[in-house]
Scaffold this motif. Structure first.
Motif, PDB file in Angstrom:
ATOM      1  N   ARG A 296       0.821  -1.216   0.000  1.00  0.00           N
ATOM      2  CA  ARG A 296       0.000   0.000   0.000  1.00  0.00           C
ATOM      3  C   ARG A 296       0.858   1.270   0.000  1.00  0.00           C
ATOM      4  O   ARG A 296       0.493   2.285   0.616  1.00  0.00           O
ATOM      5  CB  ARG A 296      -0.961   0.014   1.193  1.00  0.00           C
ATOM      6  CG  ARG A 296      -2.024  -1.093   1.156  1.00  0.00           C
ATOM      7  CD  ARG A 296      -3.097  -0.829   2.191  1.00  0.00           C
ATOM      8  NE  ARG A 296      -4.074  -1.888   2.314  1.00  0.00           N
ATOM      9  CZ  ARG A 296      -5.195  -1.996   1.589  1.00  0.00           C
ATOM     10  NH1 ARG A 296      -5.448  -1.119   0.650  1.00  0.00           N
ATOM     11  NH2 ARG A 296      -6.043  -2.991   1.805  1.00  0.00           N
ATOM     12  N   THR A 311      -1.258  -3.582  -3.421  1.00  0.00           N
ATOM     13  CA  THR A 311      -2.319  -2.809  -2.789  1.00  0.00           C
ATOM     14  C   THR A 311      -3.662  -3.392  -3.181  1.00  0.00           C
ATOM     15  O   THR A 311      -3.743  -4.356  -3.936  1.00  0.00           O
ATOM     16  CB  THR A 311      -2.217  -1.315  -3.165  1.00  0.00           C
ATOM     17  OG1 THR A 311      -3.077  -0.554  -2.320  1.00  0.00           O
ATOM     18  CG2 THR A 311      -2.576  -1.077  -4.627  1.00  0.00           C
ATOM     19  N   ILE A 313      -8.105  -2.381  -3.736  1.00  0.00           N
ATOM     20  CA  ILE A 313      -9.151  -1.359  -3.808  1.00  0.00           C
ATOM     21  C   ILE A 313     -10.072  -1.430  -2.593  1.00  0.00           C
ATOM     22  O   ILE A 313     -10.945  -0.580  -2.424  1.00  0.00           O
ATOM     23  CB  ILE A 313      -9.987  -1.495  -5.097  1.00  0.00           C
ATOM     24  CG1 ILE A 313     -10.668  -2.864  -5.163  1.00  0.00           C
ATOM     25  CG2 ILE A 313      -9.120  -1.250  -6.319  1.00  0.00           C
ATOM     26  CD1 ILE A 313     -11.662  -3.000  -6.302  1.00  0.00           C
ATOM     27  N   ARG A 325     -12.283   1.756  -3.397  1.00  0.00           N
ATOM     28  CA  ARG A 325     -11.646   2.940  -3.964  1.00  0.00           C
ATOM     29  C   ARG A 325     -12.112   3.142  -5.405  1.00  0.00           C
ATOM     30  O   ARG A 325     -12.387   2.179  -6.116  1.00  0.00           O
ATOM     31  CB  ARG A 325     -10.126   2.794  -3.920  1.00  0.00           C
ATOM     32  CG  ARG A 325      -9.558   2.710  -2.507  1.00  0.00           C
ATOM     33  CD  ARG A 325      -8.047   2.623  -2.546  1.00  0.00           C
ATOM     34  NE  ARG A 325      -7.463   2.420  -1.232  1.00  0.00           N
ATOM     35  CZ  ARG A 325      -7.166   3.384  -0.371  1.00  0.00           C
ATOM     36  NH1 ARG A 325      -7.432   4.641  -0.694  1.00  0.00           N
ATOM     37  NH2 ARG A 325      -6.618   3.118   0.798  1.00  0.00           N
ATOM     38  N   SER A 328     -10.384   6.098 -10.604  1.00  0.00           N
ATOM     39  CA  SER A 328      -9.384   7.162 -10.762  1.00  0.00           C
ATOM     40  C   SER A 328      -8.201   6.952  -9.831  1.00  0.00           C
ATOM     41  O   SER A 328      -7.047   7.222 -10.202  1.00  0.00           O
ATOM     42  CB  SER A 328     -10.024   8.527 -10.498  1.00  0.00           C
ATOM     43  OG  SER A 328     -10.563   8.584  -9.178  1.00  0.00           O
ATOM     44  N   TRP A 329      -8.456   6.462  -8.628  1.00  0.00           N
ATOM     45  CA  TRP A 329      -7.371   6.194  -7.672  1.00  0.00           C
ATOM     46  C   TRP A 329      -6.438   5.120  -8.217  1.00  0.00           C
ATOM     47  O   TRP A 329      -5.213   5.237  -8.131  1.00  0.00           O
ATOM     48  CB  TRP A 329      -7.968   5.754  -6.338  1.00  0.00           C
ATOM     49  CG  TRP A 329      -6.955   5.371  -5.300  1.00  0.00           C
ATOM     50  CD1 TRP A 329      -6.340   6.193  -4.405  1.00  0.00           C
ATOM     51  CD2 TRP A 329      -6.441   4.053  -5.052  1.00  0.00           C
ATOM     52  NE1 TRP A 329      -5.476   5.474  -3.612  1.00  0.00           N
ATOM     53  CE2 TRP A 329      -5.516   4.154  -3.991  1.00  0.00           C
ATOM     54  CE3 TRP A 329      -6.674   2.800  -5.620  1.00  0.00           C
ATOM     55  CZ2 TRP A 329      -4.830   3.055  -3.490  1.00  0.00           C
ATOM     56  CZ3 TRP A 329      -5.987   1.699  -5.125  1.00  0.00           C
ATOM     57  CH2 TRP A 329      -5.076   1.830  -4.072  1.00  0.00           C
ATOM     58  N   VAL A 330      -7.008   4.065  -8.792  1.00  0.00           N
ATOM     59  CA  VAL A 330      -6.211   2.974  -9.353  1.00  0.00           C
ATOM     60  C   VAL A 330      -5.332   3.485 -10.486  1.00  0.00           C
ATOM     61  O   VAL A 330      -4.122   3.200 -10.545  1.00  0.00           O
ATOM     62  CB  VAL A 330      -7.122   1.837  -9.854  1.00  0.00           C
ATOM     63  CG1 VAL A 330      -6.286   0.733 -10.501  1.00  0.00           C
ATOM     64  CG2 VAL A 330      -7.960   1.267  -8.716  1.00  0.00           C
ATOM     65  N   HIS A 332      -4.324   6.602 -11.226  1.00  0.00           N
ATOM     66  CA  HIS A 332      -3.301   7.549 -10.786  1.00  0.00           C
ATOM     67  C   HIS A 332      -2.152   6.836 -10.069  1.00  0.00           C
ATOM     68  O   HIS A 332      -0.976   7.177 -10.256  1.00  0.00           O
ATOM     69  CB  HIS A 332      -3.920   8.601  -9.867  1.00  0.00           C
ATOM     70  CG  HIS A 332      -4.861   9.522 -10.566  1.00  0.00           C
ATOM     71  ND1 HIS A 332      -5.804  10.277  -9.904  1.00  0.00           N
ATOM     72  CD2 HIS A 332      -5.022   9.805 -11.888  1.00  0.00           C
ATOM     73  CE1 HIS A 332      -6.497  10.983 -10.775  1.00  0.00           C
ATOM     74  NE2 HIS A 332      -6.047  10.714 -11.982  1.00  0.00           N
ATOM     75  N   MET A 333      -2.486   5.840  -9.253  1.00  0.00           N
ATOM     76  CA  MET A 333      -1.438   5.115  -8.542  1.00  0.00           C
ATOM     77  C   MET A 333      -0.579   4.312  -9.513  1.00  0.00           C
ATOM     78  O   MET A 333       0.651   4.272  -9.382  1.00  0.00           O
ATOM     79  CB  MET A 333      -2.050   4.194  -7.490  1.00  0.00           C
ATOM     80  CG  MET A 333      -1.015   3.588  -6.554  1.00  0.00           C
ATOM     81  SD  MET A 333      -1.766   2.730  -5.158  1.00  0.00           S
ATOM     82  CE  MET A 333      -0.347   2.575  -4.070  1.00  0.00           C
ATOM     83  N   ASP A 336       1.851   6.592 -11.256  1.00  0.00           N
ATOM     84  CA  ASP A 336       2.929   6.980 -10.342  1.00  0.00           C
ATOM     85  C   ASP A 336       3.957   5.860 -10.207  1.00  0.00           C
ATOM     86  O   ASP A 336       5.173   6.087 -10.279  1.00  0.00           O
ATOM     87  CB  ASP A 336       2.324   7.323  -8.981  1.00  0.00           C
ATOM     88  CG  ASP A 336       3.354   7.852  -7.988  1.00  0.00           C
ATOM     89  OD1 ASP A 336       4.418   8.330  -8.435  1.00  0.00           O
ATOM     90  OD2 ASP A 336       3.094   7.783  -6.780  1.00  0.00           O
TER      91      ASP A 336
END
Length: 340
Positions: A296, A311, A313, A325, A328-330, A332-333, A336
């Motif tokens: 995570r 990690t 969701i 989650r 969009s969170w998935v 963006h991560m 990154d």
């Protein structure tokens, strides 16, 4: 070859471990010769099925431990839905996990369509329940529960679609993690009545009682360290995974854990004509000796060595009260992680 090591608990005990012939020895210096294969560098995205008997109550992660801790949410859930853990323990949850609707081929098609390049199956969680046809442990998914080789069926489905296949092992921490099963309620009508883990009949699931000073993530018990090695080596030798994940640092911080890594690397070299194709990943900095995993989390900057984030969701085991989650969170991560 045979490699003898000393693991120290209350006394020094020599544990004889057999690892595959090859250039890798169970030392940090020897493991510096490891090179991460290109397939992992290029894969970028994998999917992991964190699934097993602890999913049955639909009450989240660490259920098999927390159901034995009075006051915990999962203790209350267990008391309400299954009964008191002095009688109805985790051993009674296992038969309820039947996996009757599980279709690994259909799921794998979905995972590949989602873009996964590799898939990781749960091998064994802290609950000490093996999801393969274990040679050394009767508490396994072929003997009870779904009575299916979960690891083997996941692997067959992944290979059919050309995905690399991995397994996760969380077994090293199990000995101390499961010790609350030996306790009892501190208050109430059943105060002082031992939970079912205190029954020697079930020590092969819940483990024997730990020594009073044996409380760390990894037990100092040499018999347990040897059992861990034999069972995870059995997993490696039967399925030859492309990736092996350990939930923690190198197990036991000694040559027992390093021996397993050396065996994994050597046996892979022997199968692939001297070309390394296997990945070992754990939560310890490695300087390239293995792939560092961040649960995570992400690296703060670009790293010269390949690394991995694991990690979810949601909760690690299914939790019907968890808010998942957003997509969009998935995305963006993932961006990154891949950028570093």
């Amino acid at each position: 070859m045979i490699h003898s090591i000393s693991a120290i608990a209350q006394k020094t005990e020599v544990i004889t471990l057999q690892i595959a012939d090859g250039p890798f020895k169970p030392t940090l210096q020897s493991l510096t010769n490891y090179h991460c294969p290109d397939w992992f560098r290029n894969a970028k995205f994998g999917i992991w099925a964190h699934w097993g008997p602890q999913a049955v109550p639909m009450a989240g992660d660490w259920y098999a431990r927390n159901m034995y801790i009075q006051g915990q949410r999962q203790y209350e859930h267990h008391l309400t839905n299954y009964g008191h853990p002095s009688v109805h323990g985790y051993k009674d949850i296992i038969p309820l996990w039947k996996a009757e609707k599980w279709d690994p081929e259909k799921l794998m098609e979905l995972y590949k369509k989602a873009g996964a390049r590799y898939f990781v199956s749960m091998g064994v969680h802290h609950d000490n329940f093996d999801l393969w046809n274990s040679t050394y442990h009767k508490w396994n998914a072929v003997n009870m529960g779904p009575k299916r080789d979960v690891v083997g069926e996941w692997q067959k489905a992944a290979k059919k679609l050309g995905l690399k296949f991995g397994v996760s092992e969380h077994l090293g921490a199990s000995f101390t993690w499961f010790q609350p099963s030996h306790g009892s309620d501190k208050t109430g009508p059943k105060a002082g009545i031992p939970y079912d883990g205190a029954n020697p009949t079930y020590y092969d699931l819940y483990h024997p009682p730990a020594d009073p000073d044996d409380k760390d993530w990894y037990s100092k018990n040499p018999q347990w360290q040897r059992e861990w090695f034999m069972r995870i080596k059995d997993l490696v030798d039967k399925y030859h995974p492309d990736l092996l994940y350990t939930d923690g640092a190198v197990p036991f911080h000694n040559e027992v854990g390093l021996s397993l890594i050396a065996h994994l690397y050597n046996s892979d070299l022997n199968r692939n004509h001297g070309v390394n194709q296997v990945v070992y990943t754990c939560k310890q900095q490695s300087e390239g000796r293995w792939v560092e995993d961040l649960e995570r989390g992400v690296m703060g900057k670009i790293n010269p060595f390949p690394w991995q984030t694991d990690t979810s969701i949601g909760d690690w085991y299914y939790n019907k009260n968890w808010k998942f989650r957003p997509v969009s969170w998935v995305i963006h991560m993932l961006i990154d992680i891949v950028s570093k």
